[in-house]
Design an enzyme around this catalytic site. Structure first.
Site, mmCIF file in Angstrom:
data_model
loop_
_atom_site.group_PDB
_atom_site.id
_atom_site.type_symbol
_atom_site.label_atom_id
_atom_site.label_comp_id
_atom_site.label_asym_id
_atom_site.label_seq_id
_atom_site.Cartn_x
_atom_site.Cartn_y
_atom_site.Cartn_z
ATOM 1 N N ASP A 193 0.822 -1.202 0.000
ATOM 2 C CA ASP A 193 0.000 0.000 0.000
ATOM 3 C C ASP A 193 0.865 1.265 0.000
ATOM 4 O O ASP A 193 1.840 1.354 0.769
ATOM 5 C CB ASP A 193 -0.867 -0.032 1.279
ATOM 6 C CG ASP A 193 -2.015 0.945 1.247
ATOM 7 O OD1 ASP A 193 -2.797 0.888 0.295
ATOM 8 O OD2 ASP A 193 -2.126 1.767 2.180
ATOM 9 N N GLU A 244 1.866 -0.306 -4.895
ATOM 10 C CA GLU A 244 0.890 0.713 -5.266
ATOM 11 C C GLU A 244 1.601 2.046 -5.158
ATOM 12 O O GLU A 244 1.936 2.487 -4.045
ATOM 13 C CB GLU A 244 -0.325 0.697 -4.330
ATOM 14 C CG GLU A 244 -1.393 1.669 -4.812
ATOM 15 C CD GLU A 244 -2.137 2.419 -3.719
ATOM 16 O OE1 GLU A 244 -3.132 3.070 -4.024
ATOM 17 O OE2 GLU A 244 -1.705 2.373 -2.547
HETATM 18 C C1 NOJ Z 1 -4.478 2.858 -0.881
HETATM 19 C C2 NOJ Z 1 -5.563 1.827 -0.810
HETATM 20 O O1 NOJ Z 1 -5.715 1.212 -2.052
HETATM 21 C C3 NOJ Z 1 -6.800 2.544 -0.344
HETATM 22 O O2 NOJ Z 1 -7.941 1.741 -0.449
HETATM 23 C C4 NOJ Z 1 -6.569 3.018 1.066
HETATM 24 O O3 NOJ Z 1 -7.669 3.787 1.495
HETATM 25 C C5 NOJ Z 1 -5.313 3.891 1.156
HETATM 26 N N1 NOJ Z 1 -4.204 3.347 0.437
HETATM 27 C C6 NOJ Z 1 -4.883 4.048 2.584
HETATM 28 O O4 NOJ Z 1 -4.397 2.831 3.074
#
Ligand code: NOJ
Length: 513
Positions: A193, A244
């Site tokens: 993440d 990500e």
């Molecule tokens: C990215 C995640 O994909 C999202 O769903 C989340 O709210 C944020 N990061 C915070 O963790």
């Protein structure tokens, strides 16, 4: 290196399948549908976070990094899932959330109780004459700081998600242990993440250029050192890490994919492209030049649990608002489905790996009109109910055309309400129809290995048509409204029917030469 051309299916667990009838998806629900995933033909799954969590951001607020939430079945259900997935040859990725935890995490509780060592694991700063320590904003809206006593703590997202202090070696050591714990349990990899956010500028200065991308709050060079250590841990066990990463340019992204850093990172550059041939080609070329030239592969994706579903983005005929990832307005669903089918076949023909978000294989549209009182995304609340957020792509899946919650659960009450029109997209019903969007995905996954080697663009003589060759396979996409007569060999698969010798408007066709 199986992952270099793998297709991985993203499971938003709460919304995939519910075995215990409480209206929330769970691990046994997923496990009983593993044969569905092998029938579709994917290589593995990525599970959104399922650790114990109060659920302020549905699992992205982790209270215990080495547990599984009992609402999803706890560790025993996770082990069963892992064993059954592996028995079918499916890889299992978890979601690592290293930027922040939950306010319920024992470290943060200790920090709030005044333990100085625990406070050092987060980013606490003194009050600035009654104001927060700097002017940074939270991604979900409002200030990135919340006051406790005479200090403030930083949260890049919700106040329930305090950011870790990655300049503290204890934090780094902790996450290495977390990785080892799950690797030892048999997990094949992690989606990580917001990798780009772990480090902030050491001095936390004000960001003078609101509201643009705050380069002081993310994309700091120190993160790469962490990734190099994680990559060593993963390589020693042949595990995979996919990041990500939202950074300003594809060049920035490529830095995270250097040979000793992450193996994969989602290519959001294409995800945010509108339905336009030149824009698609530019984005693909940028990726091939800047990512692939470093030896990495591109990890294509057209949807996930944070953005509007592809059908609704490509079918948007007039826009009234929303960010580029979640544009709102009038959607022509038929047009959207047609284009999403074409887009899926296009990316499945490209070199690299593809991540498919649950429901995309059924051409599911975004639920734009959820009742406001049903919305749960913190974005909705933190924006003062102006940004509708991400609930509309998280509505529990319709498996059957009828029945309580369309086959998702024994209960008719699901954690987000399903619209009546969901039944028309029922997955099981699509599985028996050869012309369905589901069957198209299954066929495309079966035939995709035919595309081998580097991409070579072919001239098309039309600005709205893209064509490329990989080995003896050719992929042609018509973005515009006129059929495209073509002589590229034997047709093998098409996202829309056309007269012989032509590719239909708004469609992709594959040929073998
Ligand atoms: C990215 C995640 O994909 C999202 O769903 C989340 O709210 C944020 N990061 C915070 O963790």
């Amino acid at each position: 290196m199986w992952w270099r051309d793998a297709v991985v299916y993203q499971v938003y667990l709460r919304s995939f399948a519910d075995a215990d009838g409480d209206g929330v998806g769970d691990l046994d629900g997923l496990r009983t549908r593993l044969d569905y995933l092998t029938a579709l033909g994917v290589d593995g799954i990525w599970l959104n976070p399922c650790y114990p969590s109060p659920g302020a951001d549905h699992g992205y607020d982790v209270a215990d990094y080495t547990g599984i939430d009992t609402r999803y079945g706890g560790l025993p259900a996770f082990d069963r899932l892992l064993a059954d997935a592996h028995a079918r040859g499916l890889k299992v990725f978890m979601d690592l959330v290293p930027n922040h935890c939950s306010v319920e995490h024992p470290w943060f509780r200790a920090a709030l109780a005044g333990d100085p060592a625990a406070r050092e694991r987060f980013i606490f700063r003194p009050d600035r004459d009654g104001d927060p320590p700097n002017n940074w904003l939270s991604v979900f809206g409002g200030p990135a700081w919340t006051r406790v006593g005479d200090a403030w703590y930083l949260h890049s997202f919700d106040p329930a998600q305090p950011d870790f202090n990655w300049r503290n070696p204890e934090v780094a050591a902790y996450f290495e242990d977390v990785l080892r714990f799950w690797f030892d349990r048999g997990v094949d990899g992690f989606r990580i993440d917001v990798v780009h956010m772990l480090f902030k500028h050491a001095d936390l200065p004000d960001w003078p250029h609101h509201p643009e991308y705050n380069i002081l709050a993310q994309n700091q060079p120190e993160v790469h050192e962490v990734l190099r250590r994680w990559r060593k841990l993963a390589d020693a066990r042949e595990r995979t890490l996919v990041g990500e990463i939202w950074v300003p340019t594809v060049g920035d992204l490529a830095l995270y994919l250097r040979p000793d850093e992450l193996q994969q990172a989602f290519y959001f550059d294409l995800l945010v492209c509108p339905w336009d041939a030149a824009r698609f080609r530019d984005s693909i070329d940028r990726g091939l030049e800047q990512v692939v030239s470093t030896g990495a592969v591109i990890t294509w994706t057209l949807a996930n649990h944070d953005v509007h579903r592809a059908v609704s983005r490509y079918g948007l005929v007039s826009r009234t608002g929303g960010p580029d990832t979640r544009p709102r307005g009038t959607v022509d669903v038929e047009l959207g489905v047609r284009r999403a089918r074409a887009a899926a076949m296009l990316v499945l023909a490209l070199p690299g790996s593809v991540y498919l978000y649950q429901g995309e294989e059924a051409g599911l549209p975004e639920v734009m009109d959820l009742p406001d009182e049903a919305r749960q995304d913190p974005t909705w609340f933190r924006s003062g109910r102006t940004e509708h957020g991400r609930d509309g792509c998280r509505v529990p899946l319709p498996w059957t055309a009828a029945g309580p919650s369309f086959g998702f659960s024994a209960s008719a009450e699901t954690w987000l309400p399903q619209p009546e029109w969901f039944g028309a997209f029922a997955i099981e019903e699509q599985m028996s129809r050869p012309e369905s969007t589901w069957s198209l995905h299954r066929d495309a996954l079966r035939m995709r290995p035919g595309f081998e080697g580097p991409l070579e663009w072919l001239p098309t003589g039309r600005e709205d048509v893209l064509a490329f060759r990989r080995g003896d396979m050719v992929c042609v996409t018509v973005f515009g409204g006129e059929p495209y007569p073509v002589e590229h060999g034997t047709p093998v698969l098409a996202s829309a029917e056309a007269s012989a010798g032509a590719v239909a408007p708004g469609s992709t066709a594959w040929f073998r030469r």
